[in-house]
Design a protein around this motif. Sequence first.
Motif, short mmCIF file in Angstrom:
data_model
loop_
_atom_site.label_atom_id
_atom_site.label_comp_id
_atom_site.label_asym_id
_atom_site.label_seq_id
_atom_site.Cartn_x
_atom_site.Cartn_y
_atom_site.Cartn_z
N GLY A 279 0.81 -1.21 0.00
CA GLY A 279 0.00 0.00 0.00
C GLY A 279 0.84 1.25 0.00
N TYR A 280 1.87 1.27 0.83
CA TYR A 280 2.76 2.44 0.91
C TYR A 280 3.47 2.68 -0.41
CZ TYR A 280 6.93 5.13 2.19
OH TYR A 280 7.94 6.06 2.23
N GLU A 281 4.05 1.64 -0.98
CA GLU A 281 4.80 1.78 -2.22
C GLU A 281 3.89 2.21 -3.38
OE1 GLU A 281 6.82 -1.86 -2.82
OE2 GLU A 281 8.16 -1.61 -1.10
N TYR A 282 2.69 1.62 -3.43
CA TYR A 282 1.78 1.95 -4.53
C TYR A 282 1.36 3.42 -4.48
CZ TYR A 282 -2.35 2.02 -7.48
OH TYR A 282 -3.28 2.34 -8.45
N LEU A 283 0.94 3.89 -3.29
CA LEU A 283 0.47 5.27 -3.18
C LEU A 283 1.62 6.26 -3.30
CD1 LEU A 283 -2.21 4.97 -0.35
CD2 LEU A 283 -2.57 5.17 -2.82
N THR A 284 2.82 5.86 -2.89
CA THR A 284 3.99 6.74 -3.04
C THR A 284 4.32 6.92 -4.52
OG1 THR A 284 4.88 6.04 -0.90
CG2 THR A 284 6.41 7.08 -2.45
N ARG A 285 4.31 5.81 -5.26
CA ARG A 285 4.62 5.88 -6.70
C ARG A 285 3.55 6.62 -7.47
NH1 ARG A 285 5.72 0.33 -6.10
NH2 ARG A 285 3.83 -0.11 -7.30
N ALA A 286 2.30 6.60 -6.96
CA ALA A 286 1.19 7.24 -7.67
C ALA A 286 1.34 8.76 -7.74
CB ALA A 286 -0.13 6.88 -7.01
N ASN A 287 2.17 9.32 -6.83
CA ASN A 287 2.47 10.76 -6.87
C ASN A 287 1.20 11.60 -6.86
OD1 ASN A 287 4.17 12.99 -6.91
ND2 ASN A 287 4.24 13.07 -9.16
N LEU A 288 0.37 11.41 -5.82
CA LEU A 288 -0.93 12.07 -5.74
C LEU A 288 -0.98 13.13 -4.64
CD1 LEU A 288 -3.16 8.88 -6.16
CD2 LEU A 288 -2.67 10.63 -7.88
N ASP A 289 0.15 13.61 -4.22
CA ASP A 289 0.21 14.66 -3.21
C ASP A 289 -0.48 14.23 -1.91
OD1 ASP A 289 0.93 17.17 -2.21
OD2 ASP A 289 -0.99 18.05 -2.76
N LEU A 290 -0.24 12.99 -1.51
CA LEU A 290 -0.74 12.50 -0.22
C LEU A 290 0.31 12.79 0.84
CD1 LEU A 290 -2.14 9.06 -1.43
CD2 LEU A 290 -3.46 11.10 -0.85
N PRO A 291 -0.11 13.19 2.05
CA PRO A 291 0.85 13.58 3.09
C PRO A 291 1.75 12.41 3.50
CG PRO A 291 -1.37 13.41 4.01
CD PRO A 291 -1.51 13.32 2.51
N LEU A 292 3.04 12.71 3.67
CA LEU A 292 4.01 11.67 4.01
C LEU A 292 3.67 10.97 5.31
CD1 LEU A 292 6.65 10.16 3.48
CD2 LEU A 292 7.87 12.06 4.59
N LEU A 293 3.24 11.74 6.32
CA LEU A 293 2.92 11.12 7.61
C LEU A 293 1.75 10.14 7.49
CD1 LEU A 293 3.35 14.04 10.18
CD2 LEU A 293 4.78 12.01 9.90
N GLY A 294 0.80 10.45 6.61
CA GLY A 294 -0.29 9.52 6.36
C GLY A 294 0.21 8.24 5.71
N LEU A 295 1.12 8.38 4.76
CA LEU A 295 1.69 7.21 4.09
C LEU A 295 2.50 6.35 5.05
CD1 LEU A 295 2.81 8.88 0.72
CD2 LEU A 295 0.82 7.41 1.10
N ILE A 296 3.24 7.01 5.96
CA ILE A 296 3.99 6.26 6.96
C ILE A 296 3.04 5.51 7.89
CG2 ILE A 296 5.51 6.52 8.98
CD1 ILE A 296 6.91 8.77 7.48
N GLY A 297 1.89 6.12 8.18
CA GLY A 297 0.88 5.43 8.98
C GLY A 297 0.44 4.13 8.33
N ILE A 298 0.29 4.14 7.01
CA ILE A 298 -0.06 2.94 6.26
C ILE A 298 1.06 1.91 6.37
CG2 ILE A 298 -0.46 2.03 3.93
CD1 ILE A 298 -1.72 4.77 3.25
N LEU A 299 2.31 2.34 6.19
CA LEU A 299 3.46 1.45 6.19
C LEU A 299 3.68 0.78 7.54
CD1 LEU A 299 6.04 0.37 4.76
CD2 LEU A 299 7.21 2.44 5.57
N GLN A 300 3.43 1.49 8.63
CA GLN A 300 3.84 1.00 9.96
C GLN A 300 2.70 0.54 10.85
OE1 GLN A 300 6.15 4.13 11.81
NE2 GLN A 300 7.79 4.03 10.30
N HIS A 301 1.47 0.42 10.34
CA HIS A 301 0.35 0.17 11.25
C HIS A 301 0.35 -1.23 11.86
CE1 HIS A 301 -1.60 -1.49 7.57
NE2 HIS A 301 -2.36 -2.18 8.41
N HIS A 302 1.22 -2.12 11.40
CA HIS A 302 1.34 -3.44 12.03
C HIS A 302 2.65 -3.59 12.82
CE1 HIS A 302 -2.17 -5.78 10.94
NE2 HIS A 302 -2.13 -5.24 9.73
N GLU A 303 3.38 -2.50 13.00
CA GLU A 303 4.56 -2.55 13.86
C GLU A 303 4.10 -2.57 15.32
OE1 GLU A 303 7.39 -3.09 12.65
OE2 GLU A 303 7.46 -2.23 10.62
#
Length: 356
Positions: free
Chosen positions: A197-221
């Motif tokens: 999810g993180y990689e897909y939305l990062t590559r999509a380049n849709l001006d999504l906030p970085l902290l939101g994307l990190i939330g997606i990446l780390q929510h199972h840590e």
Amino acid sequence: MRYVPTLCLREGMVLAKNLYGNDGSLLLQQGQPLKPSYISHIAHNGFQGVYISDKLSDEIEIKTVINDQLRNSAVTAVKDMYNQTLTTGFNQIMADNAKVIVQDIVEEIILNQNIMVNMIDLKSYDNYTYFHSVNVGVLSIVMGVTLGLNETDLFKLGLGALLHDIGKVFVSKGIIDKTDSLTPEEYEEVKKHPDLGYEYLTRANLDLPLLGLIGILQHHERMDGSGYPAGLSGDGINRFSRIISIADVFDAMTSDRPYRPAMMPSEVMEYLMGGAGTLFDPELIQLFTRKVAAFPLGTCVLLNNGLTAIVVENYEDCVLRPKVKVVCSNENKPMYLDLKNNRNLANLTITGVVKI
């Protein structure tokens, strides 16, 4: 009103809250007496329970942190996002829709910030993924508001929470919907979804906030390093991710799944509290237990003296000791027991939840 599991519904019970279908349309209207055909319809649509109104619970008013119209709109939008991601891809229009939804939820929760989350969610297992995404967003924003985050940070947190499971669209549906235990190989595939999810939305380049994307990446840590995908621990996990992880676990465990029935909020709260400091951030768990009721209003509980009671008031600073009304009291008037404020009831505790 009070929550009644579908298996305990009986003809003549009166529906206390509108019930909506998977497409957001009204299935049954508030005030409707239940007929056998209605009860079958509720079960067929996968609802684990509904709210009913009766003499036992007529004094209980349950306020919601967001209204039904907003919630249903959010669920429908998330469903479209998930379905289109695999076909046309997650595009700028979808990203803008997600931003509008999150902003609307943030604004409404700020207005209702003094309300505890007191409801057992009315969701069907067929649309679990979409309801779950919205619920995790709502619970995360509730925690963020309580923490005193500004609106900009609430927006970033909410967006990450709403889209936290978007990576699951890239995992085999057969694995996601499997009704028995996953094999080690299948579990490894599921564990890829935060990265995907993180990689897909990062590559999509849709001006999504970085902290939101990190939330997606780390929510199972997890705080002790036992989570995935990177095995991060403690302060190495972003605070947004620590918030989303608690909301994610709570909503998932209180939901019916193909491989297990839903647990009651009190059972899940005990699990979260037991994991404070090891799996979850202890300060955030303490905050969560103040804003989300372990025994939602209208829950029927069993006391250690053998009495059955219904929860009529919750206290943020004492979530395990609500005010209850005894069921089938022999008194001429209802008997109320305030487990928090009545010192004479110090030895009286709730031992479980009953379904009546």
